[in-house]
Design a protein around this motif. Structure first.
Motif, PDB file in Angstrom:
ATOM      1  N   TYR A 266      46.880  41.235  36.389  1.00  8.59           N
ATOM      2  CA  TYR A 266      45.700  41.434  36.496  1.00  8.59           C
ATOM      3  C   TYR A 266      45.277  42.073  34.797  1.00  8.59           C
ATOM      4  CZ  TYR A 266      46.132  41.801  40.873  1.00  8.59           C
ATOM      5  OH  TYR A 266      46.838  41.934  42.636  1.00  8.59           O
ATOM      6  N   PRO A 267      43.817  42.182  34.312  1.00  6.84           N
ATOM      7  CA  PRO A 267      43.194  42.155  33.617  1.00  6.84           C
ATOM      8  C   PRO A 267      43.346  43.176  32.262  1.00  6.84           C
ATOM      9  CG  PRO A 267      41.825  41.434  35.178  1.00  6.84           C
ATOM     10  CD  PRO A 267      42.960  41.593  35.486  1.00  6.84           C
ATOM     11  N   GLY A 268      43.159  43.364  31.006  1.00  6.43           N
ATOM     12  CA  GLY A 268      44.488  44.397  30.552  1.00  6.43           C
ATOM     13  C   GLY A 268      45.461  44.978  30.556  1.00  6.43           C
ATOM     14  N   PHE A 269      45.866  43.108  30.736  1.00  4.77           N
ATOM     15  CA  PHE A 269      47.941  42.868  30.545  1.00  4.77           C
ATOM     16  C   PHE A 269      48.106  43.940  31.383  1.00  4.77           C
ATOM     17  CE2 PHE A 269      45.419  42.678  26.699  1.00  4.77           C
ATOM     18  CZ  PHE A 269      45.033  40.168  26.791  1.00  4.77           C
ATOM     19  N   ASN A 270      48.182  45.103  32.424  1.00  2.00           N
ATOM     20  CA  ASN A 270      48.569  45.546  33.495  1.00  2.00           C
ATOM     21  C   ASN A 270      49.547  45.008  34.322  1.00  2.00           C
ATOM     22  OD1 ASN A 270      49.452  48.045  34.922  1.00  2.00           O
ATOM     23  ND2 ASN A 270      47.738  48.145  35.872  1.00  2.00           N
ATOM     24  N   SER A 271      50.737  43.993  33.448  1.00  3.71           N
ATOM     25  CA  SER A 271      51.039  42.806  35.154  1.00  3.71           C
ATOM     26  C   SER A 271      52.553  43.380  34.759  1.00  3.71           C
ATOM     27  CB  SER A 271      50.839  41.732  34.020  1.00  3.71           C
ATOM     28  OG  SER A 271      51.439  41.178  32.143  1.00  3.71           O
ATOM     29  N   ALA A 272      53.107  44.875  35.169  1.00  4.35           N
ATOM     30  CA  ALA A 272      54.680  44.785  34.874  1.00  4.35           C
ATOM     31  C   ALA A 272      55.063  44.306  36.358  1.00  4.35           C
ATOM     32  CB  ALA A 272      54.653  46.253  34.943  1.00  4.35           C
ATOM     33  N   ALA A 273      54.366  44.061  37.345  1.00  2.78           N
ATOM     34  CA  ALA A 273      54.212  43.779  39.123  1.00  2.78           C
ATOM     35  C   ALA A 273      54.252  42.124  38.988  1.00  2.78           C
ATOM     36  CB  ALA A 273      53.373  44.024  39.609  1.00  2.78           C
ATOM     37  N   CYS A 274      53.727  41.396  38.018  1.00  2.00           N
ATOM     38  CA  CYS A 274      53.259  40.014  38.171  1.00  2.00           C
ATOM     39  C   CYS A 274      54.959  39.467  38.924  1.00  2.00           C
ATOM     40  CB  CYS A 274      53.572  39.369  36.086  1.00  2.00           C
ATOM     41  SG  CYS A 274      53.027  37.369  36.636  1.00  2.00           S
TER      42      CYS A 274
END
Length: 334
Positions: free
Chosen positions: A78-86
């Protein structure tokens, strides 16, 4: 060259794009980077829209599985590179729409690819993470990695996953080439040569200039491909380099948030297409190694673009992110 917008549709924060063609079926697929839909548009049926998924989104990359209408895609980046759950999912075409299988969790993976092995069955997997961990949006203290492994399509699974030794900060660009891939970041441009029967993965640095994205085309008609690079993370510079990565021309800092990039043949000549997401938010055609350009569209802020051919005509597909617009332009070569 003329670009006539012949189709548009609304999709909030549209980002990832793909042409998806096999046998008599033909689609373009566009996904949002928010918790919004992924749409497939039927090129054989007046762009009739099918919902691939309704509300997960966070999609940075989509890759077709060869000789099928199935594809792999990232979600939850998700935007803001909040992507630990990618994660990566597989979408399997059932004749009407697509059925989803979760391949696995892949934290912070921004770009990925599968490469058909030269011998035997199966695919190589390449995944580039934008970071290894993040405390917040502006935290870049834990650099990303280049992950490699094997993708087994029958199991919908990545196996033998390992990280290469290079730590790569702010990876954004990836370009599949013939037998190798180009990968970019703060540390520059790297050539990742795919394995053969006799050699493992080979990584070579080609440039130490911070690079966001890269594409190649013979823009000056010298018989050798040049490289267009977006310089600095998300811009704001453009650079043209020769096939040895020696600089030919560099722009002023006038394209903030440079993002969309493509290169290839239109008519009898190679061109680049480029767009940026801040300031003028233009989409432009680049016609020379001096970065001479022609306006295609303005105030649209494209995230990704690609050119495709249908019934002997060329078309430009653009995810005009800042305008929340999926757009297709018919290209008239004069």
């Amino acid at each position: 060259m003329k670009f006539n917008k012949i189709f548009n549709d609304e999709l909030d924060h549209c980002y990832a794009i793909m042409r998806l063609k096999n046998e008599d079926k033909d689609f373009v697929v566009v996904a949002s980077e928010e918790e919004k839909p992924c749409y497939a548009y039927d090129l054989n049926n007046n762009y009739a829209r099918t919902v691939v998924w309704p509300d997960v989104g966070g999609t940075m990359t989509m890759v077709q599985i060869p000789n099928t209408l199935n594809f792999l895609a990232t979600q939850r980046f998700y935007p803001g590179f909040n992507s630990a759950a990618c994660r990566i999912v597989k979408e399997t075409f059932n004749g009407v729409t697509w059925d989803q299988t979760v391949v696995g969790e892949f934290p912070y993976i921004h770009r990925f690819d599968i490469i058909k092995k030269q011998s035997g069955s199966g695919y190589w997997y390449i995944g580039c993470s934008i970071a290894n961990s993040k405390k917040d949006t502006d935290d870049w203290t834990d650099p990303g990695k280049i992950w490699v492994g094997e993708y087994d399509d029958s199991l919908s699974k990545v196996e033998n996953l390992k990280a290469l030794s290079l730590s790569l900060t702010k990876n954004h660009g990836y370009k599949r080439m013939n037998g190798y891939s180009l990968i970019t970041g703060v540390q520059g441009i790297y050539k990742l040569t795919h394995p053969t029967e006799s050699k493992d993965w080979q990584l070579e640095q080609l440039s130490d200039i911070e690079t966001s994205d890269i594409y190649s085309a013979d823009i000056n008609e010298d018989g050798k491909e040049e490289y267009l690079t977006i310089e600095g993370f998300h811009g704001p510079y453009l650079r043209i380099s020769d096939n040895n990565f020696k600089s030919i021309y560099r722009s002023e800092a006038d394209t903030p948030f440079g993002h969309a990039i493509w290169g290839g043949k239109l008519g009898n000549k190679d061109y680049f297409i480029f767009g940026w997401r801040a300031g003028k938010q233009n989409l432009e055609l680049i016609s020379s190694d001096r970065l001479d350009s022609q306006l295609i569209d303005q105030q649209v802020g494209p995230s990704n673009v690609t050119v495709f051919e249908k019934n002997n005509k060329k078309y430009l597909l653009s995810a005009n992110r800042e305008a929340n617009q999926v757009a297709i332009y018919e290209i008239e070569v004069e």
